[in-house]
Design an enzyme around this catalytic site. Sequence first.
Site, PDB file in Angstrom:
ATOM      1  N   ARG A  37      37.366  38.829  36.539  1.00 48.46           N
ATOM      2  CA  ARG A  37      37.606  39.997  35.674  1.00 48.46           C
ATOM      3  C   ARG A  37      37.136  39.735  34.246  1.00 48.46           C
ATOM      4  NH1 ARG A  37      42.506  42.539  32.944  1.00 48.46           N
ATOM      5  NH2 ARG A  37      42.275  44.778  33.162  1.00 48.46           N
ATOM      6  N   ILE A  63      39.280  49.354  30.689  1.00 43.75           N
ATOM      7  CA  ILE A  63      39.268  48.836  32.059  1.00 43.75           C
ATOM      8  C   ILE A  63      40.716  49.014  32.536  1.00 43.75           C
ATOM      9  CG2 ILE A  63      39.681  46.464  31.198  1.00 43.75           C
ATOM     10  CD1 ILE A  63      38.181  45.337  33.575  1.00 43.75           C
ATOM     11  N   SER A  64      40.919  49.512  33.755  1.00 44.87           N
ATOM     12  CA  SER A  64      42.286  49.774  34.223  1.00 44.87           C
ATOM     13  C   SER A  64      43.060  48.462  34.355  1.00 44.87           C
ATOM     14  CB  SER A  64      42.261  50.459  35.594  1.00 44.87           C
ATOM     15  OG  SER A  64      41.572  51.676  35.532  1.00 44.87           O
ATOM     16  N   GLN A  65      44.381  48.605  34.275  1.00 48.57           N
ATOM     17  CA  GLN A  65      45.279  47.477  34.481  1.00 48.57           C
ATOM     18  C   GLN A  65      45.095  46.940  35.913  1.00 48.57           C
ATOM     19  OE1 GLN A  65      49.250  48.926  34.459  1.00 48.57           O
ATOM     20  NE2 GLN A  65      50.160  46.909  34.163  1.00 48.57           N
ATOM     21  N   PRO A  66      45.122  45.629  36.123  1.00 47.78           N
ATOM     22  CA  PRO A  66      44.944  45.091  37.484  1.00 47.78           C
ATOM     23  C   PRO A  66      45.902  45.703  38.509  1.00 47.78           C
ATOM     24  CG  PRO A  66      44.799  43.310  35.901  1.00 47.78           C
ATOM     25  CD  PRO A  66      45.152  44.540  35.119  1.00 47.78           C
TER      26      PRO A  66
END
Length: 213
Positions: A37, A63-66
């Site tokens: 990531r 970027i979206s949260q994992p």
Amino acid sequence: MKDTTKHKGLRNKLVDILIAQGIESKKVLDAIRSIPRHFFLDSSFEHLAYQNNAFPIGNDQTISQPFTVAFQTELLNIQPGDKILEIGTGSGYQAAVLCKMGAEVFSIERHAPLMRKAQLLLQKLNLRVKTKFGDGYKGWPEQAPFDKMIVTCGAPIVPDELMKQLKIGGIMVIPVGEDVQTMKCIIKKDEDKIEIIDFGDFRFVPMLKNKAK
Ligand code: SAH
């Protein structure tokens, strides 16, 4: 760009957090364990890449949260060879996870610089994602129909065009709402019959209309 044992260790810890938060699919967890990531973030955020947070990626986007990536991916129930349409390429991380799981991924982004950056990185990582600069509300008619769709920006409504381009029996995972979105898993039972299951509240950057730039 290096993927060190330290990075891998941090990814394992992140995966433990995702398991504690209820993510169960081994395929999803394995993909998150294997995609670096930190490559998808600006170098100033690299040391934070394995925290369970969203981060800026430029052009006012994130970027979206994992956890969100894992949650949406789990709902998609990816099978190798699934033809997937993603709306909101952003950093390319979500597309990378889907590709790693064996899906054939098509992804649309309305910010040309983000799209180009993501495309270059995905190529470098040997992940064959097809990207397109354009308006996600219109879908990708030339490549339709799709087995599954994932929308990674907050949609005020479920776009008609996307529903049309989904196969019968197909699944769309889409966060719907203005300020806060409800994650919806929509199953297209027939041309005029859908089933919708709601999965709680999330916050995404908005899905903007007719403003590809
Ligand atoms: N999936 C991305 C998340 C990016 S955030 C990742 O893994 O990094 C959502 C993205 O949706 C933003 O990059 C934003 O520019 C894009 N977006 C917003 N509205 C859109 C639209 N109508 N069509 C295509 N992309 C859109």
